[in-house]
Design a protein around this motif. Structure first.
Motif, PDB file in Angstrom:
ATOM      1  N   LEU A 201     -31.429  12.214  11.542  1.00 17.91           N
ATOM      2  CA  LEU A 201     -30.162  12.942  11.625  1.00 17.91           C
ATOM      3  C   LEU A 201     -29.226  12.500  10.507  1.00 17.91           C
ATOM      4  O   LEU A 201     -28.575  13.342   9.863  1.00 17.91           O
ATOM      5  CB  LEU A 201     -29.519  12.707  12.993  1.00 17.91           C
ATOM      6  CG  LEU A 201     -28.157  13.388  13.216  1.00 17.91           C
ATOM      7  CD1 LEU A 201     -28.266  14.901  13.032  1.00 17.91           C
ATOM      8  CD2 LEU A 201     -27.598  13.040  14.594  1.00 17.91           C
ATOM      9  N   ALA A 202     -29.157  11.204  10.250  1.00 13.48           N
ATOM     10  CA  ALA A 202     -28.295  10.705   9.177  1.00 13.48           C
ATOM     11  C   ALA A 202     -28.745  11.246   7.822  1.00 13.48           C
ATOM     12  O   ALA A 202     -27.916  11.545   6.955  1.00 13.48           O
ATOM     13  CB  ALA A 202     -28.310   9.175   9.170  1.00 13.48           C
ATOM     14  N   GLN A 203     -30.058  11.381   7.628  1.00 15.00           N
ATOM     15  CA  GLN A 203     -30.554  11.961   6.382  1.00 15.00           C
ATOM     16  C   GLN A 203     -30.059  13.388   6.220  1.00 15.00           C
ATOM     17  O   GLN A 203     -29.661  13.807   5.127  1.00 15.00           O
ATOM     18  CB  GLN A 203     -32.084  11.932   6.358  1.00 15.00           C
ATOM     19  CG  GLN A 203     -32.699  10.545   6.269  1.00 15.00           C
ATOM     20  CD  GLN A 203     -34.196  10.568   6.480  1.00 15.00           C
ATOM     21  OE1 GLN A 203     -34.910  11.375   5.884  1.00 15.00           O
ATOM     22  NE2 GLN A 203     -34.701   9.704   7.342  1.00 15.00           N
ATOM     23  N   HIS A 204     -30.095  14.161   7.301  1.00 15.47           N
ATOM     24  CA  HIS A 204     -29.608  15.542   7.252  1.00 15.47           C
ATOM     25  C   HIS A 204     -28.118  15.594   6.937  1.00 15.47           C
ATOM     26  O   HIS A 204     -27.652  16.518   6.263  1.00 15.47           O
ATOM     27  CB  HIS A 204     -29.875  16.231   8.587  1.00 15.47           C
ATOM     28  CG  HIS A 204     -31.170  16.976   8.612  1.00 15.47           C
ATOM     29  ND1 HIS A 204     -31.261  18.338   8.479  1.00 15.47           N
ATOM     30  CD2 HIS A 204     -32.434  16.524   8.732  1.00 15.47           C
ATOM     31  CE1 HIS A 204     -32.535  18.701   8.519  1.00 15.47           C
ATOM     32  NE2 HIS A 204     -33.267  17.626   8.685  1.00 15.47           N
ATOM     33  N   LEU A 205     -27.384  14.601   7.399  1.00 18.10           N
ATOM     34  CA  LEU A 205     -25.936  14.591   7.191  1.00 18.10           C
ATOM     35  C   LEU A 205     -25.551  13.997   5.840  1.00 18.10           C
ATOM     36  O   LEU A 205     -24.385  14.001   5.469  1.00 18.10           O
ATOM     37  CB  LEU A 205     -25.256  13.803   8.312  1.00 18.10           C
ATOM     38  CG  LEU A 205     -25.461  14.360   9.735  1.00 18.10           C
ATOM     39  CD1 LEU A 205     -24.814  13.444  10.755  1.00 18.10           C
ATOM     40  CD2 LEU A 205     -24.902  15.768   9.835  1.00 18.10           C
ATOM     41  N   GLY A 206     -26.531  13.457   5.122  1.00 20.60           N
ATOM     42  CA  GLY A 206     -26.247  12.870   3.820  1.00 20.60           C
ATOM     43  C   GLY A 206     -25.690  11.471   3.887  1.00 20.60           C
ATOM     44  O   GLY A 206     -25.171  10.959   2.895  1.00 20.60           O
ATOM     45  N   ASP A 207     -25.797  10.823   5.034  1.00 14.99           N
ATOM     46  CA  ASP A 207     -25.305   9.458   5.202  1.00 14.99           C
ATOM     47  C   ASP A 207     -26.448   8.496   4.902  1.00 14.99           C
ATOM     48  O   ASP A 207     -27.154   8.026   5.802  1.00 14.99           O
ATOM     49  CB  ASP A 207     -24.783   9.268   6.634  1.00 14.99           C
ATOM     50  CG  ASP A 207     -24.036   7.948   6.807  1.00 14.99           C
ATOM     51  OD1 ASP A 207     -24.198   7.060   5.963  1.00 14.99           O
ATOM     52  OD2 ASP A 207     -23.308   7.815   7.811  1.00 14.99           O
ATOM     53  N   ASP A 208     -26.646   8.204   3.618  1.00 17.88           N
ATOM     54  CA  ASP A 208     -27.785   7.391   3.211  1.00 17.88           C
ATOM     55  C   ASP A 208     -27.748   5.990   3.794  1.00 17.88           C
ATOM     56  O   ASP A 208     -28.790   5.416   4.154  1.00 17.88           O
ATOM     57  CB  ASP A 208     -27.835   7.306   1.683  1.00 17.88           C
ATOM     58  CG  ASP A 208     -28.108   8.654   1.034  1.00 17.88           C
ATOM     59  OD1 ASP A 208     -28.625   9.544   1.734  1.00 17.88           O
ATOM     60  OD2 ASP A 208     -27.801   8.817  -0.164  1.00 17.88           O
ATOM     61  N   GLU A 209     -26.562   5.430   3.893  1.00 20.76           N
ATOM     62  CA  GLU A 209     -26.441   4.061   4.412  1.00 20.76           C
ATOM     63  C   GLU A 209     -26.863   3.998   5.878  1.00 20.76           C
ATOM     64  O   GLU A 209     -27.629   3.117   6.280  1.00 20.76           O
ATOM     65  CB  GLU A 209     -24.997   3.574   4.240  1.00 20.76           C
ATOM     66  CG  GLU A 209     -24.799   2.119   4.632  1.00 20.76           C
ATOM     67  CD  GLU A 209     -23.383   1.634   4.340  1.00 20.76           C
ATOM     68  OE1 GLU A 209     -22.973   0.612   4.920  1.00 20.76           O
ATOM     69  OE2 GLU A 209     -22.686   2.290   3.539  1.00 20.76           O
ATOM     70  N   ALA A 210     -26.365   4.946   6.676  1.00 19.23           N
ATOM     71  CA  ALA A 210     -26.732   4.963   8.095  1.00 19.23           C
ATOM     72  C   ALA A 210     -28.221   5.282   8.260  1.00 19.23           C
ATOM     73  O   ALA A 210     -28.885   4.718   9.140  1.00 19.23           O
ATOM     74  CB  ALA A 210     -25.886   5.995   8.842  1.00 19.23           C
ATOM     75  N   ALA A 211     -28.730   6.167   7.418  1.00 21.82           N
ATOM     76  CA  ALA A 211     -30.154   6.519   7.502  1.00 21.82           C
ATOM     77  C   ALA A 211     -31.020   5.299   7.217  1.00 21.82           C
ATOM     78  O   ALA A 211     -32.005   5.051   7.921  1.00 21.82           O
ATOM     79  CB  ALA A 211     -30.472   7.636   6.507  1.00 21.82           C
ATOM     80  N   ALA A 212     -30.652   4.539   6.197  1.00 21.73           N
ATOM     81  CA  ALA A 212     -31.435   3.353   5.850  1.00 21.73           C
ATOM     82  C   ALA A 212     -31.363   2.305   6.946  1.00 21.73           C
ATOM     83  O   ALA A 212     -32.383   1.692   7.312  1.00 21.73           O
ATOM     84  CB  ALA A 212     -30.931   2.776   4.527  1.00 21.73           C
ATOM     85  N   ALA A 213     -30.164   2.079   7.491  1.00 22.97           N
ATOM     86  CA  ALA A 213     -30.003   1.063   8.532  1.00 22.97           C
ATOM     87  C   ALA A 213     -30.833   1.418   9.764  1.00 22.97           C
ATOM     88  O   ALA A 213     -31.530   0.561  10.331  1.00 22.97           O
ATOM     89  CB  ALA A 213     -28.529   0.928   8.894  1.00 22.97           C
ATOM     90  N   ALA A 214     -30.784   2.695  10.176  1.00 18.98           N
ATOM     91  CA  ALA A 214     -31.533   3.107  11.365  1.00 18.98           C
ATOM     92  C   ALA A 214     -33.036   3.053  11.112  1.00 18.98           C
ATOM     93  O   ALA A 214     -33.806   2.618  11.979  1.00 18.98           O
ATOM     94  CB  ALA A 214     -31.113   4.519  11.782  1.00 18.98           C
ATOM     95  N   MET A 215     -33.470   3.477   9.926  1.00 23.89           N
ATOM     96  CA  MET A 215     -34.902   3.479   9.648  1.00 23.89           C
ATOM     97  C   MET A 215     -35.438   2.052   9.557  1.00 23.89           C
ATOM     98  O   MET A 215     -36.528   1.748  10.076  1.00 23.89           O
ATOM     99  CB  MET A 215     -35.182   4.227   8.352  1.00 23.89           C
ATOM    100  CG  MET A 215     -36.667   4.380   8.043  1.00 23.89           C
ATOM    101  SD  MET A 215     -37.547   5.352   9.298  1.00 23.89           S
ATOM    102  CE  MET A 215     -37.080   7.021   8.812  1.00 23.89           C
TER     103      MET A 215
END
Length: 871
Positions: A137-151
């Motif tokens: 979901l963070a990737q879709h929203l363009g939030d790279d930092e949140a996407a990386a932390a969650a992944m």
């Protein structure tokens, strides 16, 4: 409907293919199941419906069914408990599709993700899949930092029964890195899938498609081609993988394979029109299609029709649609991130001029598209055009004629000398097509130069006229004119009216006539060869004395071609090397193509394939699209032959052969097909059977064109072997049988016939065609008997015995004392081997005897529970 009827109807749906019909049937059953009192049955129907939505590309309809499923799970835990694991497994996947659906508000997605997290926590499951979804979901929203932390948290969380399989997880991790612009990182995660170490129902199908451009962008061209060949057959016509089909179409558009992309699009033309499907899949597929259509329209092919519409009209509609779909995502996400990513994808420029992928596909010539003519310009513009045309003419550049055409098309008043130069260029263009007209035009051009007091050009034009006259058959007239031109050139050079280069150009007609005379004879006399050789040596000496590099190179080139029929191979090689060096020093690399090519052929004839490869590669580079296409194709075939003679070079051979096939396209169908087969065989030897089968499949319908019967049989055998390695045994059997039929009456190919018959028997057995397999084993055994080959014959007979064994036992009531057919057959084989061991013992006989004894013992005690793969 009652419970029994619903259960029976549910079982029937399992045989239906994925698609809308299956979905409709299950929706009716879900309604019926809700009306009865068996909640376990309703849960089973709903779970089956949810899976049908998933594999039928109608995933946006999953939440309603899932809401009901969770409700009955919570309200009737005792009845539905058996489905608890499946329900929570599917809940994860349903949440995944919610993230991809722009119709679902972010608040709803967060609520479902929280629901998933809570239910997993309550049951003690790892948060690994939930964190993965939050990253998505963070990737879709363009939030790279949140996407990386969650992944990263997901990857470090423990695996349990709710985690995706290793293949699916690796696919998602790679997608995360590509989204972040990290191609190399993505490929690191995808390597186990690309290499075949990990797989599942839809992997590596998806990864092979997603990896195409990252592989190309990181310079792994051969791996990108391999991914295309392996991957497209896995996703072809699979509606749930239409996004992957879009990636393959996009790859074709960006690698000079627009025609192949159009073929794929035509295969899936029904998908172009809007259908009820999940939006993310639609964007993925249509995005690839738009990349292709933009490319085709730019190349002038917008008028081609696909269905009822032209490509240009289809492009406009799809661009409008994709814009609307992106707007939906942007509205849902509260940003323009999604549309910006799609716009970047659609605006991609080609990554390769041409990456051959197999049998070349050809686009029709664009309607109404002509070579662009320079716009009307100023005198300074004309000066530039004339200067460029003269520069190209002086270096004998292949584009010189085109440059003079641009001068003529400038529509500006031309000075007299430029008019004469244009006339001369036109005259030269007629030499091959109409030498008679060329002769007259060359003389007229010479007269124009004379009137303009351009001695050098006048003599050059007359020299060309002399050679043309000689080529038309008037040898006496041509020689007389050449002698006159040479005499005038000597006088003019002595008077300082010509440069050294102009002087040598004017006197070249004589030597070239001598070479023409040799070329017109099938076996010229040795005396004539020696006379021509002496003439060329004399001219070379003059060129050396005057230090005119280009003419020195030309005479070295010609001397090599006379030295060969005189038996002086070493001398020829020395002249050819000097010619290559001279042409390169003169700034005319395209003229070095011929001598480098001949050096390659000589090296190959001397069993030096490495040198041949080097010369052929250099010759292709020297030509650089400036030599005729046929010459480049010939050079490519020479390169293929040189590489094929070097063991362990199969990977390089694939690329060289497919490139050669592409260059022969439109020139020679046999050569196109032969080189494609060569690439397929190289893949086969590399045990890259998916790639081999993909190429074989493309060309096997036309295998009769380049080959005779034995080679066709061998080729079908190789194709069959690759099909067998892929588990496509029924198709493999067809290839083996067709190959065997081709050589069944050829006494010189009895061994091949036996091998193909044996392979056909095994493939028939593996595909469940037991009766046919038994006959094939017996036929193969008979063929091995004729060849006197003991081991393969015995192994075929043992396989036949096992088939008889499992085809059934004798009727114990009618024949109570009868031995089972398979046992009797195996015992007969054993008896034969025992007799051989007694009278003609050998290691071969004793080995087969021991093996047969062991198999007979196993057969006697066998309970028919399982078929053992034995021979």
């Amino acid at each position: 409907m009652n419970v029994a009827e619903i259960r029976d109807a549910l079982r029937q749906t399992y045989a239906l293919p994925s698609g809308h019909q299956k979905v409709e049937r299950l929706e009716l059953l879900a309604t019926a199941a809700k009306a009865v009192e068996d909640r376990s049955l309703e849960a089973e129907v709903l779970l089956t419906l949810v899976q049908a939505y998933e594999y039928g590309a109608e995933r946006d309809r999953m939440p309603v069914a899932f809401g009901r499923l969770l409700q009955i799970h919570d309200d009737f835990p005792a009845e539905v408990g058996a489905f608890s694991h499946r329900i929570h497994w599917q809940l994860k996947w349903m949440s995944y599709y919610l993230v991809l659906n722009p119709a679902v508000p972010l608040a709803t997605i967060h609520r479902w993700l929280d629901e998933l997290q809570n239910r997993y926590r309550q049951r003690g499951h790892s948060p690994r899949p939930v964190l993965d979804l939050r990253s998505l979901l963070a990737q879709h929203l363009g939030d790279d930092e949140a996407a990386a932390a969650a992944m990263e948290s997901s990857i470090s969380a423990p695996r349990d029964q709710m985690a995706d399989c290793d293949a699916c997880e690796g696919s998602g991790w790679g997608t995360w890195r590509v989204t972040a612009g990290d191609d190399a990182g993505a490929l690191d995660y995808w390597t186990p899938l690309i290499d075949g170490e990990l797989s599942c129902a839809e992997e590596p199908h998806r990864v092979l498609a997603k990896a195409l451009l990252p592989l190309l962008r990181t310079g792994r061209t051969e791996d990108a081609r391999s991914a295309f060949l392996r991957g497209y057959s896995l996703v072809r016509h699979n509606v749930s993988l239409r996004e992957s089909v879009g990636y393959h179409i996009e790859f074709c558009a960006l690698t000079g394979n627009e025609a192949r992309g159009l073929e794929i699009l035509n295969e899936h033309a029904s998908w172009i029109m809007k259908q009820h499907e999940d939006v993310s899949q639609r964007v993925g597929f249509v995005g690839g299609v738009v990349v292709l259509l933009r490319r085709l329209v730019m190349l002038g092919h917008g008028g081609i029709r696909i269905g009822d519409l032209t490509l240009e009209t289809t492009l406009a509609r799809l661009e409008q649609e994709i814009s609307e779909l992106c707007a939906r995502y942007d509205a849902r996400n509260g940003s323009s991130v999604f549309s910006e990513r799609v716009a970047k994808r659609l605006a991609q420029e080609p990554l390769a001029d041409r990456l051959p992928l197999g049998v070349p596909a050809t686009l029709p010539q664009p309607a109404g598209r002509a070579v662009p003519i320079p716009p009307k310009g100023t005198d300074s513009r004309l000066d530039d055009l004339v200067a460029e045309a003269r520069r190209l003419s002086e270096t004998r550049h292949p584009h010189a004629e085109r440059a003079w055409e641009r001068v003529a098309a400038s529509e500006l008043p031309l000075p007299g000398i430029v008019v004469a130069e244009v006339e001369y260029a036109k005259a030269l263009s007629l030499v091959d097509s109409d030498p008679g007209a060329a002769y007259d035009a060359l003389l007229a051009a010479a007269e124009s130069f004379d009137r303009l007091a351009d001695t050098a050009k006048g003599l050059e034009a007359r020299g060309a006229a002399a050679l043309t006259r000689f080529q038309t058959g008037d040898q006496t007239g041509g020689e007389a004119l050449a002698e006159s031109v040479t005499a005038q050139a000597e006088s003019a050079y002595a008077a300082g009216e010509l440069t050294s280069a102009e002087y040598l150009t004017a006197r070249r007609a004589g030597p070239l006539m001598a070479m023409t005379a040799l070329a017109q004879q099938e076996n010229p006399a040795e005396a004539e060869l020696k006379a021509t050789h002496a003439l060329l040596e004399a001219e070379l000496a003059v060129a050396v004395e005057l230090a005119v590099t280009e003419r020195m190179a030309m005479y070295h080139d010609l001397l090599a071609r006379v030295s060969l029929p005189l038996g002086d191979a070493d001398g020829a090689r020395a002249h050819l090397r000097a010619a290559v060096t001279g042409y390169l020093e003169a700034g005319q690399p395209w003229r070095a193509t011929n001598p480098a090519s001949l050096l390659g052929e000589l090296a190959l004839g001397s069993d030096d394939p490495q040198a041949a490869e080097e010369f052929a590669s250099k010759a292709i580079t020297y030509g650089a699209d400036l030599v005729p296409h046929g010459q480049t194709a010939q050079l490519s075939s020479l390169l293929v032959e040189a590489i094929s003679r070097q063991p362990g070079r199969e990977r390089d051979l694939v690329g060289a052969a497919l490139t050669a096939a592409a260059r022969w396209d439109g020139l020679s169908e046999p050569d196109t097909l032969h080189n494609t087969f060569t690439a397929a065989r190289a893949y086969h030897r590399l045990e890259r059977h998916a790639e081999a089968a993909a190429l074989f499949e493309d060309v096997i319908p036309r295998v009769e064109i380049p080959y005779d019967a034995p080679v066709i049989a061998m080729t079908r055998g190789q194709y069959g072997a690759s099909l067998g390695q892929l588990g496509r045994h029924r198709e493999a059997a067809e290839q083996f049988l067709q190959g065997a039929e081709l050589v069944q009456n050829d006494a010189d190919q009895r061994a091949m016939h036996a091998e193909l018959a044996w392979s056909a028997a095994e493939a028939l057995q593996y595909s469940g065609q037991t009766t046919e397999a038994l006959a094939a084993y017996q036929r193969a055994a008979a063929l091995w008997t004729e060849l006197g080959q003991l081991t393969p014959r015995i192994r075929c007979l043992r396989s036949a015995a096992w088939l008889l064994h499992y085809m059934g036992e004798p009727d114990s009531e009618e024949h109570p004392d009868a031995e089972r057919p398979g046992v009797a057959e195996m015992r007969a084989v054993l008896t034969e081997l025992e007799e051989l061991a007694e009278h003609s013992p050998s290691e071969e006989v004793l080995a087969e005897l021991t093996e047969t004894q062991q198999q007979l013992e196993r057969m006697i005690t066998d309970s028919f529970d399982e078929y053992d793969d034995v021979d």
